[in-house]
Each structure stands twice: as structure tokens, then as C-alpha cells.
Scaffold this active site. Structure first.
Site, PDB file in Angstrom:
ATOM      1  N   HIS A   1       0.514  -1.181   0.247  1.00 57.35           N
ATOM      2  CA  HIS A   1       0.120  -0.395   0.038  1.00 57.35           C
ATOM      3  C   HIS A   1       1.029   1.274  -0.512  1.00 57.35           C
ATOM      4  CE1 HIS A   1      -3.464   2.624   1.380  1.00 57.35           C
ATOM      5  NE2 HIS A   1      -4.385   2.147   0.994  1.00 57.35           N
TER       6      HIS A   1
ATOM      7  N   ASP B   1      -8.008  -5.846   0.156  1.00 59.60           N
ATOM      8  CA  ASP B   1      -8.068  -6.591  -0.879  1.00 59.60           C
ATOM      9  C   ASP B   1      -7.596  -7.878  -0.867  1.00 59.60           C
ATOM     10  OD1 ASP B   1      -7.481  -3.254  -2.963  1.00 59.60           O
ATOM     11  OD2 ASP B   1      -9.282  -4.460  -2.479  1.00 59.60           O
TER      12      ASP B   1
HETATM   13  C1  SDX Z   1      -6.131  -0.340  -2.589  1.00 56.72           C
HETATM   14  O1  SDX Z   1      -4.282   4.752  -1.984  1.00 56.72           O
HETATM   15  C2  SDX Z   1      -5.532   3.871  -1.163  1.00 56.72           C
HETATM   16  O2  SDX Z   1      -5.677   4.445  -0.033  1.00 56.72           O
HETATM   17  C3  SDX Z   1      -5.820   3.123  -1.927  1.00 56.72           C
HETATM   18  C4  SDX Z   1      -7.382   1.602  -1.584  1.00 56.72           C
HETATM   19  C5  SDX Z   1      -8.554   2.734  -1.272  1.00 56.72           C
HETATM   20  O3  SDX Z   1      -8.748   1.855  -0.220  1.00 56.72           O
HETATM   21  O4  SDX Z   1      -8.598   4.003  -1.732  1.00 56.72           O
HETATM   22  O5  SDX Z   1      -6.411   1.740  -0.029  1.00 56.72           O
HETATM   23  C6  SDX Z   1      -7.562   0.458  -1.536  1.00 56.72           C
HETATM   24  O6  SDX Z   1      -5.868   0.489  -4.207  1.00 56.72           O
HETATM   25  C7  SDX Z   1      -5.332  -1.370  -2.059  1.00 56.72           C
HETATM   26  C8  SDX Z   1      -4.334  -1.142  -2.691  1.00 56.72           C
HETATM   27  C9  SDX Z   1      -4.566  -2.648  -4.365  1.00 56.72           C
HETATM   28  N1  SDX Z   1      -3.332  -2.645  -4.867  1.00 56.72           N
HETATM   29  C10 SDX Z   1      -3.117  -4.528  -4.936  1.00 56.72           C
HETATM   30  O7  SDX Z   1      -3.095  -4.983  -3.791  1.00 56.72           O
HETATM   31  C11 SDX Z   1      -1.953  -4.352  -6.323  1.00 56.72           C
HETATM   32  C12 SDX Z   1      -0.938  -5.034  -5.587  1.00 56.72           C
HETATM   33  N2  SDX Z   1       0.105  -3.757  -4.552  1.00 56.72           N
HETATM   34  C13 SDX Z   1       0.766  -2.514  -6.216  1.00 56.72           C
HETATM   35  O8  SDX Z   1       1.019  -3.147  -6.887  1.00 56.72           O
HETATM   36  C14 SDX Z   1       1.606  -1.921  -4.786  1.00 56.72           C
HETATM   37  O9  SDX Z   1       1.658  -2.475  -3.807  1.00 56.72           O
HETATM   38  C15 SDX Z   1       0.257  -0.830  -4.989  1.00 56.72           C
HETATM   39  C16 SDX Z   1       0.198  -0.064  -5.882  1.00 56.72           C
HETATM   40  C17 SDX Z   1      -0.529  -0.977  -3.856  1.00 56.72           C
HETATM   41  C18 SDX Z   1       1.625   0.512  -4.060  1.00 56.72           C
HETATM   42  O10 SDX Z   1       2.493   0.941  -4.976  1.00 56.72           O
HETATM   43  P1  SDX Z   1       3.403   1.883  -4.309  1.00 56.72           P
HETATM   44  O11 SDX Z   1       3.006   1.986  -3.482  1.00 56.72           O
HETATM   45  O12 SDX Z   1       3.100   2.790  -5.831  1.00 56.72           O
HETATM   46  O13 SDX Z   1       5.026   1.228  -3.917  1.00 56.72           O
HETATM   47  P2  SDX Z   1       5.764   0.839  -5.231  1.00 56.72           P
HETATM   48  O14 SDX Z   1       5.185   0.187  -7.018  1.00 56.72           O
HETATM   49  O15 SDX Z   1       6.574   1.619  -5.582  1.00 56.72           O
HETATM   50  O16 SDX Z   1       6.428  -0.764  -4.621  1.00 56.72           O
HETATM   51  C19 SDX Z   1       7.704  -0.537  -3.747  1.00 56.72           C
HETATM   52  C20 SDX Z   1       8.240  -1.516  -3.661  1.00 56.72           C
HETATM   53  C21 SDX Z   1       8.659  -1.967  -5.332  1.00 56.72           C
HETATM   54  O17 SDX Z   1       9.733  -2.512  -5.489  1.00 56.72           O
HETATM   55  P3  SDX Z   1      11.825  -1.331  -5.190  1.00 56.72           P
HETATM   56  O18 SDX Z   1      10.881  -0.894  -6.892  1.00 56.72           O
HETATM   57  O19 SDX Z   1      11.430  -0.480  -4.248  1.00 56.72           O
HETATM   58  O20 SDX Z   1      12.351  -2.573  -5.753  1.00 56.72           O
HETATM   59  O21 SDX Z   1       6.991  -3.122  -3.086  1.00 56.72           O
HETATM   60  C22 SDX Z   1       7.286  -3.876  -4.723  1.00 56.72           C
HETATM   61  C23 SDX Z   1       7.559  -2.513  -5.752  1.00 56.72           C
HETATM   62  O22 SDX Z   1       7.921  -3.700  -6.284  1.00 56.72           O
HETATM   63  N3  SDX Z   1       6.608  -3.983  -4.165  1.00 56.72           N
HETATM   64  C24 SDX Z   1       5.609  -5.296  -3.872  1.00 56.72           C
HETATM   65  C25 SDX Z   1       4.162  -4.975  -4.309  1.00 56.72           C
HETATM   66  N4  SDX Z   1       3.384  -4.414  -3.891  1.00 56.72           N
HETATM   67  C26 SDX Z   1       4.488  -3.181  -4.248  1.00 56.72           C
HETATM   68  N5  SDX Z   1       6.484  -6.495  -4.618  1.00 56.72           N
HETATM   69  C27 SDX Z   1       5.708  -8.049  -4.511  1.00 56.72           C
HETATM   70  N6  SDX Z   1       4.373  -7.204  -4.959  1.00 56.72           N
HETATM   71  C28 SDX Z   1       3.460  -6.513  -4.557  1.00 56.72           C
HETATM   72  N7  SDX Z   1       2.437  -6.327  -4.200  1.00 56.72           N
END
Ligand code: SDX
Length: 431
Positions: free
Chosen positions: A308, A366
Site C-alpha cells: 500500500h 483487497d
Molecule cells: C487499494 O491509495 C489507497 O488508499 C487505495 C486503497 C483505497 O482504499 O482507496 O487502499 C485501495 O487500492 C489498495 C491497494 C490494492 N492494490 C494491490 O493490492 C495491487 C498490488 N499492490 C501494489 O501494486 C502496490 O503495493 C501498490 C500499488 C498498492 C502501492 O504501490 P506504491 O506505493 O507505488 O509502491 P511501489 O509500487 O513503488 O512499490 C514499492 C516496492 C517496489 O519494489 P522496489 O522497486 O522498491 O524494489 O515494493 C514492491 C515494488 O516492486 N511491491 C511489491 C508489491 N507492492 C509493492 N512487490 C510484490 N508484491 C506487491 N504487491
């Protein structure tokens, strides 16, 4: 919120600029950069808005480090346990918990706005049967501005309130109709004798051929899911609604824009993607394979339902959702649900893995919601429409808050330009 004694000083090429530091009632201080470009001729750069406050708000507060979520100051776990969705809607819209008479009046108002204009039924028939319900919802909600002209004048507070009530009341009807259409069953009209969650379940699962009694266990679980998704500060879809609203667009168009944004798998579409992922994993034996893929920089696969932007601790909604999953599946006699077993073991192994611990990746809202929704009888395609239905009160509350601020202006970000500088046209024969 402006404390003149507090400033941040920015020095550029030897010139210093004092920027006011705004003090919140909770959360980090905010540097006011509204005059920065005019004074210093520079932009700030923050493409994912990781460090940017786009507005001020009094509706929802999140502390990502503590895993805290407050709606008008009330913790989400207390609201999920003690309140119900329409009371939370009142709280988000008006700022305080209602008195008994206010609540009764509000519920009666919402109940009497649940039907949609009969001519709108034709919209559904224009879609293919296999259209994703989110596609249908974006279309039908946007079309509401063609039917409810008496609540599109955003300068009129009374029209804003009527539009708010209509959106909260009609979204379950539209979501249920999108579902019924997708499975070729007749639409079921809302019933005023049922509470909000029971009415939605009845519109989804009743058929004319027989009586459908709503299971109180399911309606309580449904209501709790609505509460857990109601609002969440300035997330992507809420920011979309605020940006659409800043141009003066009508409320139905703004909510349709929010639905479109929520659909993405990185946001509200994650509940559908998460359940599909858990089913693809299929057994606890295959969990290490998928955890390895999630850690592999060369593999675009991510654990859906994990991570998140704000929560760097447990998402408090995930905790309540996990408890609800246990209760609902146990009460429905499917406590040995293999998908739930995979989810629990996946959570355990991921949280023990340094990759997820170091990046502070925890289950989000989720991760468990899809397991409950599937146990209740919904197809995965209905997971995000249910999220959209629940989040409508958050979108509309934030929309109302923005429009109530006389100082609000159109949102118009700038950019870091990396393209070509000015150059002259070359005739095709000279290229
Ligand atoms: C919702 O914003 C809100 O409040 C949203 C929400 C709401 O109520 O409105 O809470 C609802 O959208 C919840 C999130 C649902 N999405 C997912 O579950 C999809 C999987 N999660 C991600 O794609 C990710 O965690 C996000 C999109 C939720 C957050 O992305 P960020 O904050 O932009 O973080 P990032 O993509 O920069 O990741 C940081 C690091 C990365 O690694 P590095 O590049 O630093 O090496 O963490 C890794 C990412 O690769 N990473 C993950 C991961 N999520 C982040 N690695 C594996 N699995 C994951 N799920």
C-alpha cells in the site's frame, strides 16, 4: 492551520525563499508551496504524489506507520463493529454521528431514492451480456446526468445534497442491475422494507420465480464490507473525482470518472485480481513459487492484495476483513475453504520473508474481501463494482467538501518537460 512562526527555507542559487509550514491536527507538517513558482520560478516534481498534499480535508485520516484509519476521528475497527453503513455515510457526509431522529430521517431519504428512472433500464440492454459490470457502471452512472437535471447545479447546496443522496441510494441498484444483466436474469426492484445491505443482496440474488430470504449473517457481512471501503483519504479514485469536480463537472460525471479509475488492478481492481491469483496458486505447496516470482525484479508479477502506498504496517481494514472472513465462512459451513487456507498461509509466509518485511508490504483491504464475496455468491467480476458502490459515499463526501470551499480552484498540474526545444518545420521532400 497556518502558523506564521513556522517556515521552511529553500535556497536556490544563493537566494532563500521562506515557505509557510502548515500545521495539521494530525499527521506530518505541510510545506505551502502555492507561491513557489511565482516567487522562485521553479516547479516541484512528484509524479506519483508520494510527498504531495493535494488538498486539506477533515473527513478521513490515515497513519500509515501505525496502521490507523479514522473517519471524522472515529477508528475504522470501532465503526465496523458498532456502526452500520448508512450511519457511516451520515458521518462522512455531515461530520458527526447522527442523533436517532437524524439517522431515521437520513435512512428514510436514502431508502426512497433507490429506484432509477425506468428509461435507464434501456441503457443496460445496449451492452453485450459479457460486458464487465464496471464498464456498465461507468456508462450508466455517467448517463445519470442526462436524467437528473434537477441535481446537477453544483453551485446550489441543496442540489449538491440531493445528488449526494441519489448517488448513495442508486449505486446498489445500478450495481445489482449490471450483475443481473450479465447473467441474463430479470432486474429486481429495490424494496423499502429492507435495510441497505439486505436490499442489495435481494436485488442481486432474488428471482421472480421464488421467495428469496436474505440471510442476516450475509447482510451483516455485506454491510461491514461497505463500511470498510467507504472512504480512504486522497486515493487515486478520490483524487480523480476531486480533479473532475474542480472543472465544475456535474456530480454524476465526477463519480463515473472515479469508477473508471477504481477499476485498475493497482487500485480497486485488486480484489478481483487477488482472488484470481489465490486460485492460480491453488495449493499451499505452490506458495513459495509465487513468492519467488513476486520478489523477482524481472517478473512483473506482484502479490495482489499486498502492499500500500500509505500503510507501512497492517491495513486496519484487512484485519477486520480477515476476522469477518473467518466468521462468515465458518457460519456458512465452508471454513475449510481451500482458497482461504492458501490466503492465510500466503500471508504467513510473505510476512516472514525479509523482502516483504523490508519493503513493509502487508495485506491490504483487497486481500481477504474477495474470499468473503465469493463465499456470499458473487462472481469475481462483481468485486470491484461492490468496492465502487461502497466508495461512492467517500467520493461524494470529498466532492462536497471541495465544492464547499470558496477558495477551491481548477486542478492544473505542471510538468518537468524533457522533450524537444523549439525547431522549424521541414518539408517532407527535405526529410
Ligand atoms: C487499494 O491509495 C489507497 O488508499 C487505495 C486503497 C483505497 O482504499 O482507496 O487502499 C485501495 O487500492 C489498495 C491497494 C490494492 N492494490 C494491490 O493490492 C495491487 C498490488 N499492490 C501494489 O501494486 C502496490 O503495493 C501498490 C500499488 C498498492 C502501492 O504501490 P506504491 O506505493 O507505488 O509502491 P511501489 O509500487 O513503488 O512499490 C514499492 C516496492 C517496489 O519494489 P522496489 O522497486 O522498491 O524494489 O515494493 C514492491 C515494488 O516492486 N511491491 C511489491 C508489491 N507492492 C509493492 N512487490 C510484490 N508484491 C506487491 N504487491
Amino acid at each position: 492551520m497556518t502558523d506564521s512562526s513556522k517556515t521552511a527555507t529553500l535556497t536556490i542559487d544563493g537566494t532563500s525563499y521562506d515557505l509557510p509550514l502548515l500545521s495539521p491536527t494530525a499527521g506530518p507538517n505541510v510545506i505551502d508551496i502555492r507561491k513557489l513558482y511565482a516567487d522562485a520560478g521553479v516547479f516541484t516534481y512528484d509524479p506519483g504524489y508520494t510527498s504531495t498534499a493535494s488538498c486539506d480535508s477533515t473527513i478521513t485520516f490515515i497513519d500509515g506507520a501505525k496502521g490507523e484509519l479514522l473517519h471524522r476521528g472515529y477508528p475504522i475497527d470501532q465503526l465496523a463493529e458498532k456502526s452500520h453503513y448508512l450511519e457511516v455515510c451520515y458521518l462522512l457526509l455531515y461530520g458527526n454521528l447522527p442523533t436517532a431522529s437524524d439517522l431515521e430521517e437520513f435512512e428514510a431519504t436514502i431508502t426512497r431514492h433507490t429506484m432509477i428512472h425506468e428509461q435507464m433500464h434501456n441503457f443496460f440492454r445496449g451492452f453485450r451480456r459479457d460486458a464487465h459490470p464496471m464498464a456498465t457502471m461507468v456508462g450508466v452512472v455517467g448517463a445519470m446526468s442526462a436524467f437528473y437535471h434537477d441535481s446537477t447545479d453544483i453551485s446550489d447546496p441543496r442540489q449538491r445534497e440531493i445528488a449526494s443522496h441519489r448517488m448513495i441510494a442508486k449505486m446498489p441498484t445500478i450495481a445489482a442491475m449490471a450483475y443481473k444483466y450479465s447473467i441474463g436474469q430479470p432486474f429486481v426492484y429495490p424494496r423499502n422494507d429492507l435495510d441497505y445491505a439486505s436490499n442489495f443482496l435481494h436485488m442481486c440474488f432474488a428471482v421472480p420465480a421464488e421467495q428469496y430470504e436474505v440471510d442476516p449473517i450475509l447482510s451483516r457481512a455485506m454491510d461491514r464490507i461497505f463500511i470498510l471501503h467507504a472512504d480512504h483519504e486522497q486515493n487515486a479514485s478520490t483524487s480523480t473525482v476531486r480533479l473532475a469536480s474542480s472543472s465544475g463537472a456535474n456530480p454524476f460525471a465526477c463519480i463515473a470518472a472515479g469508477i473508471a479509475c477504481l477499476w485498475g488492478p493497482a487500485h480497486g481492481g485488486a480484489n478481483q485480481a487477488c482472488l484470481e491469483m489465490l486460485k492460480e496458486i491453488g495449493s499451499v505447496e505452490r506458495i513459495p513459487e509465487f513468492i519467488a516470482r513476486a520478489k523477482d525484479k524481472d517478473d512483473p508479477f506482484r502479490l495482489m492484495g499486498f502492499g500500500h502506498r500509505v500503510y507501512k504496517n497492517f491495513d486496519p481494514r484487512a484485519k477486520v476483513m480477515k476476522q469477518s472472513a473467518d466468521e462468515v465462512l465458518d457460519l456458512l459451513g465452508i471454513e475449510n475453504n481451500p482458497v482461504l487456507q492458501v490466503a492465510k498461509e500466503l500471508e504467513k509466509q510473505a510476512l516472514e520473508d525479509p523482502y516483504f518485511a523490508d519493503k513493509k508490504l502487508f495485506p491490504n483491504v483487497d486481500f481477504y474481501s474477495g474470499i468473503i464475496l465469493e463465499a456470499m455468491g458473487f462472481p469475481t467480476s462483481m468485486f470491484t463494482p461492490i468496492f465502487a458502490l461502497s466508495r461512492t459515499v467517500g467520493w461524494i463526501s470529498q466532492w462536497k467538501e471541495q465544492l464547499s470551499d470558496p477558495a477551491h480552484k481548477i486542478g492544473r498540474p505542471r510538468q518537468l518537460y524533457l522533450g524537444e526545444t523549439a525547431r522549424n518545420y521541414i518539408d517532407v521532400e527535405d526529410r
